[in-house]
Scaffold this active site. Sequence first.
Site, PDB file in Angstrom:
ATOM      1  N   LYS A  80       0.728  -1.266   0.002  1.00  0.00           N
ATOM      2  CA  LYS A  80      -0.087   0.001   0.216  1.00  0.00           C
ATOM      3  C   LYS A  80       0.811   1.285  -0.003  1.00  0.00           C
ATOM      4  CE  LYS A  80      -4.042   1.810   2.436  1.00  0.00           C
ATOM      5  NZ  LYS A  80      -5.017   2.014   3.683  1.00  0.00           N
ATOM      6  N   SER A 155      -9.870   2.474   2.364  1.00  0.00           N
ATOM      7  CA  SER A 155      -9.000   3.262   1.788  1.00  0.00           C
ATOM      8  C   SER A 155      -7.936   2.404   0.856  1.00  0.00           C
ATOM      9  CB  SER A 155      -7.904   3.999   2.363  1.00  0.00           C
ATOM     10  OG  SER A 155      -7.188   3.314   3.220  1.00  0.00           O
ATOM     11  N   SER A 179     -10.135   0.274   6.600  1.00  0.00           N
ATOM     12  CA  SER A 179      -9.617   0.280   5.393  1.00  0.00           C
ATOM     13  C   SER A 179      -8.747  -0.883   4.844  1.00  0.00           C
ATOM     14  CB  SER A 179      -8.339   1.321   5.476  1.00  0.00           C
ATOM     15  OG  SER A 179      -9.222   2.506   4.991  1.00  0.00           O
TER      16      SER A 179
HETATM   17  N1  GLN Z   1     -13.097   4.375   5.643  1.00  0.00           N
HETATM   18  C1  GLN Z   1     -12.753   5.015   6.673  1.00  0.00           C
HETATM   19  C2  GLN Z   1     -12.449   6.484   6.656  1.00  0.00           C
HETATM   20  O1  GLN Z   1     -12.705   7.126   5.750  1.00  0.00           O
HETATM   21  C3  GLN Z   1     -11.486   4.298   7.245  1.00  0.00           C
HETATM   22  C4  GLN Z   1     -10.127   4.646   6.914  1.00  0.00           C
HETATM   23  C5  GLN Z   1      -9.345   3.605   7.025  1.00  0.00           C
HETATM   24  O2  GLN Z   1      -9.472   2.783   7.921  1.00  0.00           O
HETATM   25  N2  GLN Z   1      -7.832   4.370   6.654  1.00  0.00           N
HETATM   26  O3  GLN Z   1     -11.883   7.122   7.461  1.00  0.00           O
END
Ligand code: GLN
Length: 513
Positions: A80, A155, A179
């Site tokens: 990532k 994400s 994410s």
């Molecule tokens: N979708 C969640 C957010 O937008 C989690 C993001 C993440 O885990 N980095 O904050």
Amino acid sequence: MSELTRRTAADLAQLLSSGEVSAVEVTQAHLDRITEVDAGVHSFLHVATESALADAAAVDAARAAGEDLGPLAGVPIAVKDVMTTQGLPTTAGSKMLEGWVPPYDATVVRKLREGRLVMLGKTNMDEFAMGSSTEHSAYGPTRNPWDLNRIPGGSGGGSAAALAAFEAPLATGTDTGGSIRQPASVTGTVGVKPTYGAVSRYGLIAMASSLDQGGPCARTVLDAALLHEVMAGPDPLDSTSLTGGYPDVVAAARAGAKDGIAGLKIGVIRELHGGEGGYQAGVLARFDESLALLTKAGAEIVEVSCPSFTAALPAYYLIMPSEASSNLAKFDAMRYGLRVGPQGVEGPSAEQVMAATRAAGFGDEVKRRIILGTYALSSGYYDAYYGSAQKVRTLIQRDFAAAFAQADVLVSPTAPTTAFPLGAKLDDPLSMYLQDVATIPANLAGIPGMSLPSGLADEDGLPAGIQLLAPAQADDRLYRVGAALESLLVESWGGQILDKAPVLDAKTLEAIR
Ligand code: GLN
């Protein structure tokens, strides 16, 4: 597509150590697959062709010389783009870091290199890990290999899509609110958020430091365990790193698949099971079928209640932006990254350069959260917002403690829906945030969570996920139960779930370009 790209990491490791295939062959097969499909899927922001082949050749040479190599030596991995990689570009999906080549490796990346995994490249993500669809990447969205008109989750959508498109057998992720788990859920793959502190945050570009946690992404539970073992461990460079208490997750995965889970108590979280959550009917149906399989395997299902979970999402959307607004203050146009001069200003001040740079460098979602966080932390509001949210966090931890007094593992659907169409939630941040309603409590409490496929959940034949949760430092329970459930499900489907995904042929890919 080469048959090698369909193999699990465990199989590849076996083929490599027995000398049946070389690391160069395995790496080349995955690079070829990336060439074949990634213009359509866009899992990768950077493909490291040269260094991957060189690393693979070095593994082959080391093996030929009789060196003692780690269990995943020579297995390719996608990383990532939130993890710093010495010599390879790292952007965190942001214009702010376009062209930045870090002078150092994240601890996780160092561990991958020491384990002699072969880094194929860096995967796409929502900017600074903010989002549930990968549409907030400054470099364009990633598409879901199950249906190229749908989101791959976020994400970490790039990592999940790379697995589902057979571009990589393993990938890394970070999970601040879901994410790793939500992308796994919507792509039919496996993702694990380890106990907070089990994987070093050193070199992980920070979003919300008290919630961020790196973890493994894979296509099977055993593969996730093998990668988890490489990624986790104490690190003097991260003050929140756990100094001990790392259970043997690989042994747990193997034991679960073999001996199953008879006698284990599994708690269904009432508040995350239907009701107002906006859960899709098919997602709930696959979840209930998974419970039936677990019961048949000898587990006892109990219902637990976690009443404060209804406040988890609002608390997260105060704590996360508060921490993110502080963490992102370092992108000030002075130290590294983007610098933009304000238009039409002679001899601009440092403040004017900062303002122009942040206006140009951050996307809308990031700006939204910086504003929210700065507001929540401002004097006069701090106690009412940030302070209250921290209290909710304590209540959630207490709910978990009470629930784990009644059950060994807790379960819920991972995400309320299957993959939605690209663009469907872009104008409605709140509905995007609801994707994480079931995953956020684990981050607020610091406990580990896993998502694995539960089946195909709607008339479009898209996958859904089931989430397993365990007490802090009992990550092994996730792998034991996950492996047991996975073997029951695979038996009931008559194969892996990704075998049911539509084939990405030249015609579909061409239509997307
Ligand atoms: N979708 C969640 C957010 O937008 C989690 C993001 C993440 O885990 N980095 O904050």
